[in-house]
Design an enzyme around this catalytic site. Structure first.
Site, PDB file in Angstrom:
ATOM      1  N   HIS A  37      -6.381   5.381  -1.224  1.00  0.00           N
ATOM      2  CA  HIS A  37      -7.814   6.328  -1.777  1.00  0.00           C
ATOM      3  C   HIS A  37      -7.528   6.699  -3.018  1.00  0.00           C
ATOM      4  CE1 HIS A  37      -6.002  10.113  -1.238  1.00  0.00           C
ATOM      5  NE2 HIS A  37      -5.299  10.219  -0.900  1.00  0.00           N
ATOM      6  N   ASP A  97      -1.482  12.097  -5.312  1.00  0.00           N
ATOM      7  CA  ASP A  97      -1.615  12.030  -4.439  1.00  0.00           C
ATOM      8  C   ASP A  97      -3.904  11.856  -4.879  1.00  0.00           C
ATOM      9  OD1 ASP A  97      -3.145  11.708  -1.649  1.00  0.00           O
ATOM     10  OD2 ASP A  97      -2.681  13.506  -0.868  1.00  0.00           O
ATOM     11  N   GLU A 118     -11.006  10.034   1.154  1.00  0.00           N
ATOM     12  CA  GLU A 118     -10.294   9.867   2.221  1.00  0.00           C
ATOM     13  C   GLU A 118     -10.145  11.324   2.649  1.00  0.00           C
ATOM     14  OE1 GLU A 118      -5.702  10.183   3.284  1.00  0.00           O
ATOM     15  OE2 GLU A 118      -7.219  10.907   1.795  1.00  0.00           O
ATOM     16  N   GLU A 119     -10.005  12.730   1.778  1.00  0.00           N
ATOM     17  CA  GLU A 119      -9.483  13.926   1.839  1.00  0.00           C
ATOM     18  C   GLU A 119     -10.235  14.237   2.729  1.00  0.00           C
ATOM     19  OE1 GLU A 119      -7.089  14.453   1.026  1.00  0.00           O
ATOM     20  OE2 GLU A 119      -5.964  13.656  -0.960  1.00  0.00           O
ATOM     21  N   ASP A 136      -0.433   4.816   0.366  1.00  0.00           N
ATOM     22  CA  ASP A 136      -0.493   6.526   0.076  1.00  0.00           C
ATOM     23  C   ASP A 136      -0.233   7.502  -0.178  1.00  0.00           C
ATOM     24  OD1 ASP A 136      -2.349   9.161  -0.498  1.00  0.00           O
ATOM     25  OD2 ASP A 136      -2.917   9.215   1.803  1.00  0.00           O
ATOM     26  N   HIS A 164      -1.461  18.729  -2.855  1.00  0.00           N
ATOM     27  CA  HIS A 164      -2.583  19.421  -2.846  1.00  0.00           C
ATOM     28  C   HIS A 164      -3.294  20.976  -3.635  1.00  0.00           C
ATOM     29  CE1 HIS A 164      -5.158  16.524   1.264  1.00  0.00           C
ATOM     30  NE2 HIS A 164      -4.140  15.945   0.637  1.00  0.00           N
TER      31      HIS A 164
HETATM   32 ZN   LIG Z   1      -3.903  10.784   0.440  1.00  0.00          ZN
END
Ligand SMILES: [Zn+2]
Length: 499
Positions: free
Chosen positions: A274, A286, A318-319, A347, A447
């Site tokens: 992603h 990420d 994706e998130e 990922d 994140h």
């Molecule tokens: Zn990810």
């Protein structure tokens, strides 16, 4: 621009016409060794620096719906085109905003009449589109009375809708599969509205506000308590008015799909990562790490005359719910799905406190979700063999549905891949195996705004890049370990996504 020496191309192209055994000394083995030598960690790092620069120039993020995402798309698509790939941008939708303008309506209009109380007996099922429909309710494979523990598969299978009359309002019970799956199936069956009600066990009776990130049935939807569902199910010929007064605004982002010029299109090897980050940060581990790695592999193998078609995917959204991969898989015909022999997912492959985790294709860990579709175990074995050849350990990681392999395994396409860990905590045992710090998250910046270029572990990036190259290269020449994928094999998997 980096190219493969012409001599190498010729060396590979000539034996193609001959039958060469797979494995050691076979074409797959030869190509894997070449490609692993060819890919370079510093090249992937250059891509990561570019993604960091894009985030920095765009408010510190590359999230869905932001200019940082579009700039990431342009960067990746540009590199792939320059390398000689045919690049497709596939637009996918996501929810930009959803507003409830006034409370929803659910009234029984026949037989008799009854007004249910909004935000008590039932709630809007977010992000429900607006709509106002009066139609007969049709129950969909309900389990009434409910069993002591959740078992209802109401709406989980397309076959639940075999006798469904298009234009009616589907009455669906909460149960063991994802709400989104029920909604999609109801939409496909032609429901004009959807009522999902809580399953009925203690703790599973009330209605409450719920965002399921799914709107594609295109009809008004509510989430009702068990009493409402039970009553409607018991009322022969129940007709209701269902009204939703909401404003749903959809945004568009593009998946980037690149396909090798060479290779048999009936046998497609797919590698995906992603490309979007979360709004909070630049998303360099990420999932800049997976994106940069498959981009480097794609660039280095662009001129190899591979036997099977290789398709690289950089997923949007994706998130916010695996939207890019989900809408991609949904857009494929049965025949197109059958041609995808393996899906490899990358990922987070350079976590600062990494462990080499391989998706548990054979469910040997016996944890969480069941084994992947047939072929998944073989993908895991092949990756394991690569790390083994470097005397590096690996551990399994469950197919928990948290990344883009989800939509692929849901339709029976075998999947596998590498993951170096997110917010989970490294165990003492793993620290002994991989180094790093026990008791600390694999990625302390998961994140967050600090998922920057400084959050990349260069060793993990380097090793995983080689593993990706090895795995793509082997499957690009040899799919003999992977059973042909058929719709029949896929069917029992459709309902397994956990709710
Ligand atoms: Zn990810």
């Amino acid at each position: 621009m980096r190219r493969i020496a012409i001599a190498l191309i010729t060396a590979l192209a000539l034996p193609l016409a001959m039958t060469t055994p797979a494995g050691a000394g076979g074409l797959d083995d030869l190509f894997a060794k070449l490609l692993v030598k060819q890919v370079k960690g510093p090249n992937a790092k250059k891509h990561l620096n570019a993604l960091q620069a894009i985030a920095t120039a765009n408010g510190g993020t590359r999230a869905a719906g932001t200019p940082g995402y579009d700039a990431s798309r342009d960067y990746v698509a540009g590199k792939l085109r320059k390398a000689g790939y045919k690049v497709t941008l596939q637009p996918i939708n996501f929810v930009e905003s959803w507003t409830e303008n006034s409370p929803p309506t659910l009234n029984l209009t026949a037989p008799g009449s009854k007004t249910y109380v909004p935000n008590e007996d039932f709630f809007s099922f977010q992000p429900s589109p607006a709509g106002d429909v009066t139609a007969q309710v049709q129950a969909v494979d309900l389990t009434l009375p409910p069993t002591p523990t959740p078992t209802s598969t109401s709406g989980c299978e397309e076959s639940d809708f075999a006798g469904f009359v298009a234009g009616r309002i589907a009455l669906i019970q909460r149960g063991t599969c994802a709400f989104a799956l029920k909604i999609r199936n109801a939409g496909r069956a032609g429901a004009s509205g959807i009522i999902v009600f809580n399953e009925g066990q203690p703790g599973r009776t009330d209605a409450f506000p719920l965002d399921i990130g799914e709107w594609r049935a295109g009809v008004p939807m509510v989430f009702a308590d068990f009493a409402v569902g039970n009553e409607l199910a018991a009322t022969a010929g129940a007709t209701v008015r269902l009204k939703m007064d909401s404003t749903l605004v959809l945004g568009t982002n593009d998946n980037v799909i690149a396909e090798s010029r060479f290779g048999d299109p009936r046998n497609v090897v797919m590698a995906g990562a992603h490309l979007d980050s979360v709004p909070a940060g630049p998303g360099i581990n990420d999932n800049g790490s997976g994106s940069a790695s498959i981009l480097e592999v794609a660039e280095e193998m662009a001129h190899f005359p591979v036997k099977n078609k290789v398709r690289f995917a950089f997923w949007a959204g994706e998130e916010i719910g695996l939207l890019g991969s989900d809408q991609y898989v949904a857009s494929l015909s049965e025949a197109q799905r059958d041609r995808i022999r393996v899906y490899l997912n990358f990922d987070m492959v350079a976590s600062p406190n990494y462990a080499y985790k391989l998706y548990d294709g054979d469910n040997s860990d016996n944890e969480g979700s069941p084994a992947g579709p047939p072929g998944s175990a073989e993908i895991e074995k092949q990756l394991e063999a690569f790390y083994g050849s470097r005397h590096l350990p690996t551990v399994g990681t469950d197919f928990d549905g948290r990344s883009d392999y989800g939509p692929f395994i849901d339709v029976g396409i075998p999947a596998g891949g590498i993951f170096t860990g997110a917010e989970g905590i490294k165990t003492a045992e793993e620290a002994a195996m991989f180094g790093g710090t026990a008791g600390v998250a694999y990625d302390v910046c998961y994140h967050q705004a600090c998922d920057t270029i400084a959050n990349i572990n260069d060793t993990a990036l380097d090793v995983d890049l080689d593993a990706i190259a090895d795995s793509v290269a082997r499957f690009a020449f040899n799919l003999r370990s992977i059973p042909p994928r058929t719709a029949a094999a896929a069917a029992p998997l459709a309902a397994k996504t956990a709710n």
